[in-house]
Scaffold this motif. Structure first.
Motif, PDB file in Angstrom:
ATOM      1  N   TYR A  35     -14.489  20.985 -30.456  1.00 50.43           N
ATOM      2  CA  TYR A  35     -13.073  20.695 -30.309  1.00 50.43           C
ATOM      3  C   TYR A  35     -12.632  21.079 -28.896  1.00 50.43           C
ATOM      4  O   TYR A  35     -13.192  21.990 -28.279  1.00 50.43           O
ATOM      5  N   HIS A  42      -2.939  21.790 -29.513  1.00 55.62           N
ATOM      6  CA  HIS A  42      -3.699  22.133 -30.696  1.00 55.62           C
ATOM      7  C   HIS A  42      -5.133  21.625 -30.541  1.00 55.62           C
ATOM      8  O   HIS A  42      -5.393  20.753 -29.710  1.00 55.62           O
ATOM      9  N   PHE A  88     -14.087  24.661 -28.068  1.00 59.16           N
ATOM     10  CA  PHE A  88     -14.545  25.448 -29.218  1.00 59.16           C
ATOM     11  C   PHE A  88     -15.677  24.723 -29.926  1.00 59.16           C
ATOM     12  O   PHE A  88     -15.617  23.515 -30.125  1.00 59.16           O
TER      13      PHE A  88
ATOM     14  N   TYR B  33      -6.735  22.532 -44.488  1.00 59.83           N
ATOM     15  CA  TYR B  33      -7.018  23.889 -44.025  1.00 59.83           C
ATOM     16  C   TYR B  33      -5.772  24.482 -43.374  1.00 59.83           C
ATOM     17  O   TYR B  33      -5.018  23.775 -42.707  1.00 59.83           O
ATOM     18  N   TYR B  35      -4.975  27.599 -40.633  1.00 59.18           N
ATOM     19  CA  TYR B  35      -5.531  28.546 -39.675  1.00 59.18           C
ATOM     20  C   TYR B  35      -4.387  29.299 -39.004  1.00 59.18           C
ATOM     21  O   TYR B  35      -3.251  28.834 -38.949  1.00 59.18           O
ATOM     22  N   GLN B  37      -3.699  31.238 -35.194  1.00 60.36           N
ATOM     23  CA  GLN B  37      -4.263  31.387 -33.858  1.00 60.36           C
ATOM     24  C   GLN B  37      -3.321  32.209 -32.995  1.00 60.36           C
ATOM     25  O   GLN B  37      -2.117  31.935 -32.938  1.00 60.36           O
ATOM     26  N   GLN B  41      -7.380  33.381 -28.450  1.00 57.42           N
ATOM     27  CA  GLN B  41      -8.348  33.477 -29.543  1.00 57.42           C
ATOM     28  C   GLN B  41      -8.594  32.104 -30.151  1.00 57.42           C
ATOM     29  O   GLN B  41      -7.790  31.179 -29.979  1.00 57.42           O
ATOM     30  N   GLY B  42      -9.682  31.991 -30.871  1.00 58.85           N
ATOM     31  CA  GLY B  42      -9.941  30.773 -31.606  1.00 58.85           C
ATOM     32  C   GLY B  42      -9.168  30.749 -32.909  1.00 58.85           C
ATOM     33  O   GLY B  42      -8.592  31.755 -33.318  1.00 58.85           O
ATOM     34  N   PRO B  43      -9.156  29.613 -33.582  1.00 63.05           N
ATOM     35  CA  PRO B  43      -8.482  29.532 -34.881  1.00 63.05           C
ATOM     36  C   PRO B  43      -9.122  30.475 -35.891  1.00 63.05           C
ATOM     37  O   PRO B  43     -10.345  30.531 -35.997  1.00 63.05           O
ATOM     38  N   PHE B  45      -9.542  31.285 -39.775  1.00 58.81           N
ATOM     39  CA  PHE B  45      -9.438  30.611 -41.068  1.00 58.81           C
ATOM     40  C   PHE B  45      -8.565  31.423 -42.027  1.00 58.81           C
ATOM     41  O   PHE B  45      -8.721  32.629 -42.163  1.00 58.81           O
ATOM     42  N   TYR B  48      -8.408  27.080 -47.653  1.00 58.54           N
ATOM     43  CA  TYR B  48      -8.916  25.709 -47.731  1.00 58.54           C
ATOM     44  C   TYR B  48      -8.599  25.122 -49.089  1.00 58.54           C
ATOM     45  O   TYR B  48      -8.786  25.760 -50.119  1.00 58.54           O
ATOM     46  N   LEU B  91      -1.672  26.845 -37.808  1.00 59.57           N
ATOM     47  CA  LEU B  91      -2.177  25.479 -37.676  1.00 59.57           C
ATOM     48  C   LEU B  91      -2.648  24.949 -39.022  1.00 59.57           C
ATOM     49  O   LEU B  91      -3.303  25.658 -39.782  1.00 59.57           O
ATOM     50  N   ALA B 101     -12.101  17.791 -38.413  1.00 61.73           N
ATOM     51  CA  ALA B 101     -10.744  18.087 -38.846  1.00 61.73           C
ATOM     52  C   ALA B 101      -9.730  17.623 -37.809  1.00 61.73           C
ATOM     53  O   ALA B 101      -9.959  17.735 -36.611  1.00 61.73           O
ATOM     54  N   PHE B 103      -5.951  18.292 -36.500  1.00 58.94           N
ATOM     55  CA  PHE B 103      -4.968  19.354 -36.527  1.00 58.94           C
ATOM     56  C   PHE B 103      -3.555  18.832 -36.295  1.00 58.94           C
ATOM     57  O   PHE B 103      -3.349  17.859 -35.547  1.00 58.94           O
ATOM     58  N   GLY B 104      -2.600  19.507 -36.912  1.00 54.25           N
ATOM     59  CA  GLY B 104      -1.206  19.314 -36.570  1.00 54.25           C
ATOM     60  C   GLY B 104      -0.864  20.107 -35.321  1.00 54.25           C
ATOM     61  O   GLY B 104      -1.714  20.833 -34.784  1.00 54.25           O
ATOM     62  N   GLN B 105       0.374  19.984 -34.878  1.00 55.63           N
ATOM     63  CA  GLN B 105       0.772  20.655 -33.649  1.00 55.63           C
ATOM     64  C   GLN B 105       1.123  22.116 -33.864  1.00 55.63           C
ATOM     65  O   GLN B 105       1.359  22.833 -32.901  1.00 55.63           O
TER      66      GLN B 105
END
Lengths: 112, 112
Positions: A35, A42, A88, B33, B35, B37, B41-43, B45, B48, B91, B101, B103-105
């Motif tokens: 990603y 996002h 990522f 999903y 998440y 963030q 940092q990364g997303p 989790f 789900y 997210l 996947a 993602f939304g904003q």
């Protein structure tokens, strides 16, 4: 627990230089996804690799999945300022396709 | 717009208040999903869903967090008794089985 390590954490390049980020998992992955997240944005899905040793290309981007399905790399040829962002990797643990395990990302800065 | 949409985009709340976020996934996606963030940092989790069933939930998620997807379409994430440490971007992402996947904003939560 399972970990996905990503290196380097940061990379500054001059426009036109190449860039590579590496992803290593402590366990075998069923697949690996990449990603890109622009600053303030996002994550955007780039690609998924499933097969051992698989290589896929998207224009200047080359993605590889290791033979043991534990590591992956993303290589960008001749970077452009539009490549700026955080890349990522994320993978599903073999046997659990419910939760993507994410790397911490590599932030790429490109100097024009 | 056929992408993943999240509402609201921004939320400022006082510590101790409850907040609820909504996610509308891509209509043909059965996986959803959530998440969290934080900057740099990364997303991370959170949970789900496959259709309306919540199949995985992070152990990091305290009992103040709850998510639903009542009809297998939109989902809500509720945080009760918010704390300053809950400030983050939340997210939502959706996917079909075996695919990446989308993602939304995101919803940016600030707890003051």
């Amino acid at each position: 627990g399972q970990q996905v390590m990503q290196i380097p954490q940061y990379q500054h390049v001059q426009e036109g230089e190449d860039f590579t980020t590496y992803c290593n998992s402590s366990t075998t992955l069923s697949n690996i996804q990449w990603y890109k997240q622009r600053p303030g944005g996002h994550p955007v899905f780039l690609i998924q690799l499933v097969k051992s040793g698989e290589v896929k290309k998207q224009k200047r981007l080359t993605f590889q999945f290791g033979e043991a399905k534990k590591n992956s790399s993303l290589h960008i040829t001749a970077t452009q300022t539009t490549d700026v962002g955080t890349y990522f990797c994320a993978g599903f643990n073999a046997g659990n396709n419910r939760k993507l395990i994410w790397g911490l990302g590599t932030s790429l800065a490109v100097n024009p | 717009d056929t992408g993943v949409s999240q509402d609201p985009r921004h939320k400022i709340t006082k510590r101790g208040q409850n907040v609820t976020f909504r996610c509308d996934p891509i209509s043909e996606h059965n996986r959803l999903y959530w998440y969290r963030q934080t900057l740099g940092q990364g997303p991370e989790f959170l949970t789900y869903f496959q259709n309306e069933a919540q199949l995985e939930k992070s152990r990091l998620l305290s009992d103040r967090f709850s998510a639903e997807r009542p009809k297998g379409s939109f989902s809500t994430l509720e945080i009760q008794r918010t704390e300053q440490g809950d400030s983050a971007m939340y997210l939502c992402a959706s996917s079909s089985a075996g695919l990446g996947a989308f993602f939304g904003q995101g919803t940016r939560l600030t707890v003051v």
